[in-house]
Design an enzyme around this catalytic site. Sequence first.
Site, PDB file in Angstrom:
ATOM      1  N   TYR A 153       0.824  -1.210   0.000  1.00  0.00           N
ATOM      2  CA  TYR A 153       0.000   0.000   0.000  1.00  0.00           C
ATOM      3  C   TYR A 153       0.863   1.268   0.000  1.00  0.00           C
ATOM      4  CZ  TYR A 153      -4.640  -2.025   0.990  1.00  0.00           C
ATOM      5  OH  TYR A 153      -5.838  -2.674   0.926  1.00  0.00           O
ATOM      6  N   LYS A 201       3.341 -15.322   2.661  1.00  0.00           N
ATOM      7  CA  LYS A 201       3.559 -16.037   1.395  1.00  0.00           C
ATOM      8  C   LYS A 201       5.072 -16.239   1.283  1.00  0.00           C
ATOM      9  CE  LYS A 201       1.966 -17.640  -2.584  1.00  0.00           C
ATOM     10  NZ  LYS A 201       1.075 -18.807  -2.694  1.00  0.00           N
ATOM     11  N   ASP A 233      -2.759 -18.351   0.744  1.00  0.00           N
ATOM     12  CA  ASP A 233      -3.757 -19.066  -0.062  1.00  0.00           C
ATOM     13  C   ASP A 233      -4.421 -20.167   0.767  1.00  0.00           C
ATOM     14  OD1 ASP A 233      -1.242 -20.262  -0.062  1.00  0.00           O
ATOM     15  OD2 ASP A 233      -1.282 -20.856  -2.177  1.00  0.00           O
ATOM     16  N   ASP A 257      -6.329  -7.079   4.529  1.00  0.00           N
ATOM     17  CA  ASP A 257      -7.479  -6.434   3.889  1.00  0.00           C
ATOM     18  C   ASP A 257      -8.385  -7.484   3.271  1.00  0.00           C
ATOM     19  OD1 ASP A 257      -9.074  -4.368   2.722  1.00  0.00           O
ATOM     20  OD2 ASP A 257      -8.043  -4.731   0.822  1.00  0.00           O
ATOM     21  N   ASP A 261     -12.363  -9.176   4.712  1.00  0.00           N
ATOM     22  CA  ASP A 261     -13.625  -9.149   3.961  1.00  0.00           C
ATOM     23  C   ASP A 261     -14.154 -10.573   3.830  1.00  0.00           C
ATOM     24  OD1 ASP A 261     -13.605  -6.359   3.440  1.00  0.00           O
ATOM     25  OD2 ASP A 261     -14.437  -6.711   1.429  1.00  0.00           O
TER      26      ASP A 261
END
Length: 366
Positions: A153, A201, A233, A257, A261
């Site tokens: 970001y 990751k 994942d 983020d 959700d």
Amino acid sequence: MAPFFNAIFTNMKIKIAVLPGDGIGPEITRQAIKVIDAVSKKTGHVPEYREAPVGAAAIDETGNPYPEQTHNICMESDAVLFGAIGDPRFDNDPGAKVRPEKGLLEMRKKLGLFANIRPVMTFVPLLHKSPLREEIIEGADFIVVRELTGGIYFGKPQGRSEDGNTAYDTCVYQKYEIERICRLAFGFAMKRRKKLTLVDKANVLATSRLWRETMQALALSYPGVEVEYMFVDNAAMQIIQWPKRFDVIVTENMFGDILTDEASVITGSLGMLPSASIGLHTSVFEPIHGSYPQAAGKNIANPVATVLSAAMMFEQAFDCEEGGRLIRSAVDASLESGVVTGDIDDSDPASTSEVGDWLASWIENI
Ligand code: IPM
Ligand code: MN
């Protein structure tokens, strides 16, 4: 003792900056204010609100999505109540010079809000609303500690090549940024079920390998906490398939983020989940959902995520467990009584302001 106790703990002024932002932001923050007022009468707080523009609303007013004046108001307050940010006028214009989201990112950076705490829980009356089977989600209760001021970001360089055909974002993390958020996550784990999952990751990304290495070193200082490492994942799959296995998840900015959700589906509605952003300066309390522009001004959006963010505000910014407990009980009671907006029950929905009024009066009358 009672009068002495009261003398100390009544009339405590709490300065709250209110940043309604875009879309449904103004109407949902209004309901949270009603609830904060009702709680304050019980807990002896005296709230003092200062409203300031942010996001597209601030661009329209001042050209800047996080004006200096808004920042000053946040810095001078004890807590920030934040609505939502985002406007379709900008979403559909990738060439826009200035974007509302930039305001949110700048606020996070300037207030040093390096940690975003997103609790994921279920509500018994809503279990049947989730697309997941009840037996999978019932009793799920975990928190995601999302790093908020680093990673892709904010990493530089970010941009486009001169011919416009290449674009780049850069993911950057420094060891101190990872250390401070992981320590915070250990703190939460110690107060909970003592299980901490680092989501990364590390099989692909150098930043993730630094996260994993830093975490492994830190873990030695917290022998009471069980630490596990999971690729993002795999985590995306396990959160949906086996949400009860998680206690505290700590992860970098973008993974956090996306996963939160996803996790909101467990609760049954994105309109239910609150968050607290904490760090170096004033903490910010905001729902995890967006600005829901289609509902703006219609008095139909679910205010509960913002109201529950106010519960986190009482607990974390004002050190007032009682305030948090009152708000959570009011929300539970409203769900049990079926006083809910259309995202939860569209057969006979209550409006945004009706839910707010109901919660405030429940608290006043308890
Ligand atoms: C959130 C939002 C923001 C983010 C956007 C609006 C910039 O999605 O708070 O989760 O990506 O952090
Ligand atoms: Mn998001």
